[in-house]
Structure formats: structure tokens, C-alpha cells
Design a protein around this motif. Structure first.
Motif, short mmCIF file in Angstrom:
data_model
loop_
_atom_site.label_atom_id
_atom_site.label_comp_id
_atom_site.label_asym_id
_atom_site.label_seq_id
_atom_site.Cartn_x
_atom_site.Cartn_y
_atom_site.Cartn_z
N MET A 160 0.83 -1.19 0.00
CA MET A 160 0.00 0.00 0.00
C MET A 160 0.87 1.26 0.00
O MET A 160 2.04 1.23 0.37
CB MET A 160 -0.91 0.00 1.24
N ARG A 161 0.23 2.38 -0.39
CA ARG A 161 0.93 3.66 -0.42
C ARG A 161 0.04 4.75 0.15
O ARG A 161 -1.16 4.80 -0.14
CB ARG A 161 1.33 4.02 -1.85
N GLY A 162 0.63 5.61 1.00
CA GLY A 162 -0.08 6.75 1.55
C GLY A 162 0.84 7.95 1.66
O GLY A 162 1.98 7.93 1.16
N GLN A 171 -3.59 3.93 -1.27
CA GLN A 171 -3.72 3.29 -2.58
C GLN A 171 -3.02 1.94 -2.58
O GLN A 171 -1.96 1.77 -1.95
CB GLN A 171 -3.10 4.17 -3.68
N GLN A 172 -3.59 1.01 -3.28
CA GLN A 172 -2.96 -0.31 -3.43
C GLN A 172 -1.97 -0.24 -4.59
O GLN A 172 -2.35 0.00 -5.74
CB GLN A 172 -4.01 -1.38 -3.71
N LEU A 173 -0.69 -0.39 -4.28
CA LEU A 173 0.35 -0.29 -5.30
C LEU A 173 0.53 -1.62 -6.04
O LEU A 173 0.74 -1.64 -7.25
CB LEU A 173 1.67 0.14 -4.67
N LYS A 198 13.29 8.35 -9.17
CA LYS A 198 12.70 7.01 -9.00
C LYS A 198 12.98 6.47 -7.59
O LYS A 198 14.14 6.32 -7.20
CB LYS A 198 13.25 6.05 -10.05
N PHE A 199 11.89 6.20 -6.86
CA PHE A 199 11.98 5.61 -5.54
C PHE A 199 11.63 4.13 -5.66
O PHE A 199 10.61 3.76 -6.24
CB PHE A 199 11.01 6.30 -4.58
N HIS A 200 12.50 3.26 -5.12
CA HIS A 200 12.30 1.82 -5.23
C HIS A 200 12.08 1.21 -3.84
O HIS A 200 12.63 1.68 -2.84
CB HIS A 200 13.52 1.14 -5.87
N LEU A 201 11.28 0.17 -3.80
CA LEU A 201 11.11 -0.64 -2.61
C LEU A 201 11.92 -1.91 -2.76
O LEU A 201 12.04 -2.46 -3.87
CB LEU A 201 9.63 -1.00 -2.40
N ASP A 213 9.87 -0.59 -8.68
CA ASP A 213 9.86 0.83 -9.05
C ASP A 213 8.48 1.41 -8.73
O ASP A 213 7.49 1.03 -9.35
CB ASP A 213 10.18 0.98 -10.54
N THR A 214 8.41 2.32 -7.76
CA THR A 214 7.11 2.86 -7.36
C THR A 214 6.62 3.98 -8.27
O THR A 214 5.50 4.45 -8.12
CB THR A 214 7.19 3.41 -5.92
N SER A 215 7.46 4.42 -9.21
CA SER A 215 7.06 5.51 -10.10
C SER A 215 6.19 5.02 -11.24
O SER A 215 5.63 5.82 -11.98
CB SER A 215 8.30 6.22 -10.66
#
Length: 466
Positions: A160-162, A171-173, A198-201, A213-215
Motif C-alpha cells: 500500500m501507499r499513503g 492506494q494499493q500499489l 525514482k523511488f524503489h522498494l 519501481d514505485t514511479s
């Protein structure tokens, strides 16, 4: 006939050579521009790297505070002070992870017992914790300072993302398929910026390391690290040097690799890897902090592994039950500024690298265009040569045909003359035969006449008695 093969009318005999020379000059100029632009970009990048190295060299101690859970409270410990441990907030249970943001001075934590994501502002004295999101059993947290976003996995295998403020709806990523992964039961995610945009998990499933890649929407995780025998858990990120750290249950060590899954190394020997409850990295000093039960100890300790040291340091006894997991570091203002400066220099390096790539692409485009001109010129020259050859061959063929026709005509005339000559000889022979026959007839008649006259004369003499 001469075998010279001349160019077609209106085409210079040096056209092919001139075309090749022009294209070759353009290729040479493009390569010169390419070398100059690449050298310029590399010099800029090296200057940025030197500046970042010089700043990193003056770092002494980066950690100002450490956040962790102790019994039923969210606690803070300040190294090298006599203030000891202070409670930031009590009455919390089963905290699964903690994160701290230097810029906003907010502590975030995920609570499995309350199914909530919480935050507490340390910049506002006396502030109360704020519930940002209600979510099903959040397992861990990752924060993106630049975008001010929070990421967490729930026990339903959803990422998830907030936002830091909680004003946006979660939001469900991504939804993970548990059958694809080895073990997601205690999924610990960490976040870092591979590039400025670009932010990565990152997370470990007991066999591999994954990157997301969260972008990008609807993006699939990328497996970046997997070697036989490795059992990675508890991923944590060094966003300064772009490394992923983890606890390896098979090697009994803290290991790391870079954000691309390369440069793998085993760093520190662990006494009880299965009892590690928190992992945090100080990217400025390359020190590693854990919450674990050391050998011959009966309680959890905040432990520090210093880069280059032969043994770990037991910093603070936390207790038998840490009541959750998670560990967050708060940098001092001086070292925070240094980290930001290093990050800024890395962005400059990144931009310089992009400039190098752009220069190379531009130069390659020029080379490609010049090469295209060269190829076109060679093709045109070849066409001219082939056309000249074809025209020359046609001239030869036409002349050979004319010569063959002349020979045929001459032979025909010879044959006609020979035929006429034969006819004339036959006619002359026939006329000669007629003349000879007539001459023979006339001669015979004359001989016969003369013989008759001779006989008549003899008879006359005989009659006269001569």
C-alpha cells in the motif's frame, strides 16, 4: 575496339571519390565532438565525486538518536548522553516497524495490534500521535522523504501507499502472489532512491532480494539478487551509498549488495541471526545497528557493528521482550547537512552521467548520420560505377553487334561475288567450248576441202599423165 569504360554523360569521373571524402570528413568531425563532450562530462562527474568524498571524510558520528520499541512504549535513546532512554509514546503493542524522517522530524510506526499506521511529530513539543491509516496488519514501513509518501505491506500480500499527512486515501500499489515467493510471513520492506526521480522498494523472501519501481503503475517486481545457499531476511537500505543490507540466516551474517544486486559481500558475523528484531544503517559512517540477543545474553540489546571493527558493541540493554521489531536512526544536524550535501553531489554526479550518456547519444547520432552519408555516398558511387559499367558494356555489345553484322554482310558479299565468279567462269567455259567446237568444225571443213582439192589435183595429174 578499345575496352575503355567511360562514365555516363554529365557525370564527373571523380564523383565517387568526392562523395566518399565528404562523408569521411563528417564521420571524423562527429567523432571529435563525441570525444570532447564525453571528456567534459567525465571531468564534471569527477569533480562532483571529489567534493562528495571530501565532505564524507570529515564525518565523525552521524547518529544523534535511536528509535525503537521497549515493552509497551515507543522509545528514544540519545548516545553519549546521561539522559538515557526516554519514552515518546506509551500504550503501544506489537509494533512491526519504525521509520524516521529527518526533514519533517516525524516518527512513523506500523502497529499490528491496532491495524493502523501512526505518526508523531517531534518538532511539535507535546504533540499527540496521529493515526494516518487504518490497514490490515501492516508488517513494515518504508518512507520516501522527497515525495513524502509511506509504503507498507499488509498480511494480505498487498503493498500500500499513503502520504505523510494521511490526507490522501491509501492506494494499493501491488498485490503479490504468495506462491511466487518463498516466505512473505514477515515481509520487511525498505526504500531508497536509485535515481533522483525514482523511488524503489526492496524486500527479501528468504531466498532472493526484490526491487519494485514505485514511479510506474502496474509494475512487476524485479529479482535482483539470488545465490545458492543465501537466506536473506530483514532488508534495510543505505540510501547514501545505494546498498541493501540484510540478515542472512544461512551465512549467520549481515550481508549487502548494491541497488542492482551486484557487489555482494558478507560483512559482520551474527551470534543469533534468528533473534534479530531490527536492522538500520548509518550510510555516512557505514555502521550497522541491530536489536538482537547476543551470545551469552538473556535479553535484547541495541548493538552496533562498526565498519572495519573485529567485534560488535553492545550499546544498550532493551529487555527480554522488545514487544515488536523495528529500528530507526536520527542523524545529527551537522551530519544531516553532510548527508544532504552528499546526496546533492550524487545528484550532480547522476546529472553528469546523464550528460555523458546524452553526449554519447548525440555523438553516436552524428556518427550514425555521417556513416549514413558515407554509405549513401558509397552507394551512389557504386551506382555510378555500375551505370558506367553497364553503359560501357552496352557500347561494347553494340559495337560487337555492329562488327558482327559487318562481317556477316561482308561474308555475304564475298559469297555473292564468289557465286557470280563461278557463274562467269561457267559461262566463259561454255562460250570457250562453243568457240573451240566451232573452230574445230571449221578447221575440219577446211582440212576436208583442202584434202578434196589435193585429191582432185592428183586425179587431174593422173589423167593428164603427169
Amino acid at each position: 575496339m578499345s575496352d575503355d569504360r567511360s562514365l555516363p554523360a554529365g557525370v564527373s569521373p571523380t564523383a565517387a571519390f568526392t562523395a566518399r571524402k565528404l562523408a569521411a570528413d563528417k564521420v571524423s568531425n562527429a567523432r571529435t565532438i563525441y570525444d570532447q563532450e564525453v571528456l567534459k562530462a567525465q571531468q564534471t562527474a569527477e569533480s562532483s565525486i571529489d567534493a562528495a568524498t571530501a565532505q564524507a571524510a570529515v564525518i565523525v558520528s552521524a547518529v544523534q538518536k535511536v528509535y525503537f520499541t521497549q515493552k509497551k512504549s515507543l522509545s528514544c535513546w540519545t548516545p553519549k548522553t546521561s539522559s538515557g532512554v526516554s519514552k515518546l509514546y506509551g500504550s503501544v503493542n506489537r509494533i512491526s516497524d519504525i521509520s524516521f524522517d529527518d526533514n519533517t522530524e516525524q516518527v512513523f510506526w506500523a502497529s499490528k495490534s491496532s491495524d493502523k499506521i501512526w505518526t508523531l511529530s517531534l518538532a511539535d513539543n507535546g504533540a499527540s500521535p496521529l493515526c494516518l491509516y487504518n490497514t490490515l496488519a501492516p508488517q513494515s514501513l518504508a518512507t520516501d522523504t522527497k515525495a513524502q509518501q509511506i509504503f507498507w505491506p499488509s498480511n494480505s500480500a498487498k503493498i500500500m501507499r499513503g502520504s505523510f499527512s494521511g490526507s490522501d486515501r491509501a492506494q494499493q500499489l501491488l498485490t503479490l502472489n504468495p506462491d511466487t515467493y518463498f516466505d512473505l510471513s514477515n515481509m520487511k520492506i525498505a526504500g531508497g532512491r536509485c535515481t533522483s526521480d525514482k523511488f524503489h522498494l526492496f524486500w527479501a523472501d528468504g531466498k532472493s532480494i526484490y526491487k519494485l519501481d514505485t514511479s510506474q503503475e502496474q509494475n512487476n517486481p524485479e529479482k535482483i539478487f539470488a545465490i545458492t545457499g543465501a537466506m536473506p531476511y530483514f532488508a534495510s537500505v543505505d540510501d547514501v551509498n545505494k546498498y541493501i543490507y540484510w540478515v542472512d540466516f544461512n551465512y549467520n551474517q549481515i550481508c549487502r549488495c548494491n541497488f542492482d544486486g551486484e557487489d555482494f559481500s558478507k560483512l559482520f558475523k551474527l551470534e543469533n541471526p534468528g533473534l534479530v528484531q531490527g536492522l538500520a544503517i548509518d550510510g555516512l559512517s557505514n555502521d550497522v545497528f541491530t536489536i538482537e540477543i547476543p551470545e551469552s545474553k538473556n535479553a535484547y540489546w541495541l548493538t552496533q557493528y562498526k565498519a572495519g571493527a573485529s567485534s560488535s558493541l553492545k550499546l544498550l540493554k532493551i529487555g527480554l521482550y522488545p514487544n515488536g521489531s523495528g529500528l530507526a536512526l536520527h542523524l545529527s544536524e551537522t551530519n544531516k547537512a553532510l548527508r544532504e550535501a552528499i546526496t546533492a553531489n550524487r545528484l550532480e554526479i547522476e546529472k553528469s552521467e546523464q550528460d555523458i550518456i546524452a553526449a554519447r547519444q548525440a555523438a553516436e547520432t552524428l556518427v550514425s548520420q555521417a556513416q549514413g552519408l558515407l554509405n549513401d555516398s558509397e552507394a551512389q558511387a557504386q551506382t555510378i560505377i555500375e551505370k558506367a559499367h553497364k553503359n560501357g558494356d552496352k557500347l561494347i555489345q553494340d559495337e560487337e553487334k555492329t562488327r558482327e553484322a559487318t562481317i556477316v554482310d561482308a561474308q555475304q558479299k564475298i559469297n555473292e561475288a564468289n557465286s557470280q565468279k563461278v557463274q562467269q567462269i561457267v559461262q566463259a567455259q561454255s562460250r570457250s567450248n562453243v568457240i573451240i567446237s566451232d573452230a574445230k568444225t571449221n578447221a575440219k571443213a577446211q582440212i576436208d576441202t583442202a584434202s578434196q582439192k589435193l585429191n582432185n589435183a592428183r586425179e587431174e595429174q593422173r589423167q593428164h599423165g603427169l
